[in-house]
Design a protein around this motif. Sequence first.
Motif, mmCIF file in Angstrom:
data_model
loop_
_atom_site.group_PDB
_atom_site.id
_atom_site.type_symbol
_atom_site.label_atom_id
_atom_site.label_comp_id
_atom_site.label_asym_id
_atom_site.label_seq_id
_atom_site.Cartn_x
_atom_site.Cartn_y
_atom_site.Cartn_z
ATOM 1 N N ASP A 44 -27.762 28.138 -17.598
ATOM 2 C CA ASP A 44 -29.187 28.011 -17.867
ATOM 3 C C ASP A 44 -29.988 27.648 -19.245
ATOM 4 O O ASP A 44 -30.596 28.154 -19.849
ATOM 5 N N ASN A 45 -29.003 26.199 -19.789
ATOM 6 C CA ASN A 45 -29.895 25.775 -21.027
ATOM 7 C C ASN A 45 -29.855 27.001 -21.720
ATOM 8 O O ASN A 45 -30.564 26.479 -23.418
ATOM 9 N N LYS A 46 -29.352 27.882 -21.752
ATOM 10 C CA LYS A 46 -29.132 29.197 -22.837
ATOM 11 C C LYS A 46 -28.243 28.816 -24.252
ATOM 12 O O LYS A 46 -26.847 28.462 -23.655
#
Length: 544
Positions: A404-406
């Motif tokens: 999740d783009n984390k």
Amino acid sequence: VFDFYVLLAIPFLCLNLGVLVAMLFDHVSNWMAGTLAVLMVAALSTGYLASGTLMPLYQEHPDQAARDALVWIKQHVPAQSKLIIRDDMWTDLHEPGLGGPAFPNAHSHWKVASDPAIRSGVFHDDWRTVDYLVIIPDLEKDFVATNNTVALDALHNAHLVKRWTIAPVAGKLHPQQTVELWKVDHAGATETSLLSAGAAYMSSRFEQNGAYVDASGTVTSEAQSYALLRAAWTGDRASFDRAWNWTQANILASDGSLHWLWRNGAVVDAHVATDADTDTALALLMASKRWNDPALRAAGVRMVQAIWQRTVVTVNGVPYLTGGDWATRTQIIALNPSYFSPYAYRIFQEVDKDHDWNEVINSSYQVLFDASAAPLGMAKSAGLPPDWVGLDQATGQLVPLHLDNKDSTQYSYDATRTYWRVALDLRWSGDGRANAYLRQAGFLRDEVARKGEVGAVYGHDGTLIEKKSSMVGTAGAMAALLTLDPAAANTLYVNEIVSSSNYGTTGIYWGAPTDLYAQEWTWFATALYADALPDVWHNAVPTP
């Protein structure tokens, strides 16, 4: 000469006065004796009335700092605790009031030093029987002067819980007042109270007919698994049955695994979370042993087999436990180190001989050591486990994982649980790998030495990202430090759990009262500290 020694002279003074008055009355008539008696009583009464108040001959009140301490102790310390205290707090602690109960086991340090009935009869000449000390500055000198080894050794093995200080007031003679409460470093009445009241709070605040609903109205398989574990460990059959009945009726999949997310009366995500299924299976198996229930054993075995089928993947001949049934769909497999539960896999191997759970233990420890040591895209590693890590199916190597783009390499609200799970495996199995891994937590030990706490989120290289502490972060650090540096673990425990407990009408909570996750992990941390997480599967535990 102590001021209260005058009490010993009062009876003899009265006897002498009586003899003097008797001699006087022997030389006067009965009428005159009566008149003298009336005049004496009148004189005394006039003196009292003139002063405006009747004052006891001798009294000593606690100062303001001590009165503030008494209120806190009455509200936060279990009444059955054994305390060594100042003299002037004895009466208030031995009587109910100030918003709390009586403390029958609170004793003056002078009594502990000099009275065998207290020193040996109550404290058994052993500092480990002391739960708390209530002291003032320099009181340690009195312990030394009176050879009070019980109090002295207890103080040397204690941590400060709270200090109350009242500064001098201009124009008044009283000096600065300071009272300190110290907790002795051992489990006892406090831990029993925290565990019981913490569980009661979670049930009253979050439970709805067996479902543990968080502040957003969501029920996760994780929350249900934690409730089942608590009940299996404490022998609470009623709570276990409520949680398991709701779980079966609402999130149990056809293969025996659990859908991980439920909201507003329906499952909203049918995937599985491996840690929740692992914890639930373990709880079912322990409960089946505790209550001799074949149905619970069958459900536990079925769930163990479903965990293997859904979440274990083999890479280069080695089985790895993945983050869930969704985690195996790409070349980079998602692993969550905080899901690894070697203590559970040892039991799974006994009930599921068709699968090699022992090899999952081996691969889990290998991932833990490698993921904590590897830089994972950074210049260095602080030795902390990451929240998530990727396993390349083609090469078998660990790589950074992006979800999740984390930044999933952080040591955060997931990764902190890793140390607790490894610590529990050390308690149950004595595996040397668990001991070695916990002893690599020097970064956390140094943080506690510098600040008395740990931050909530760190980068994989040790960069502080979220300064405030979190209860799950405290739980993880405590678990590691109980092996690496028990004194640092006690510092964390007293500072973050004992001192910060909040007493509500239905129990005890920590941090935000609506934060279910914080309550769960504070309970697990306290239970680990108190050694209240027995291996029910292998060791018969009587039901309370």
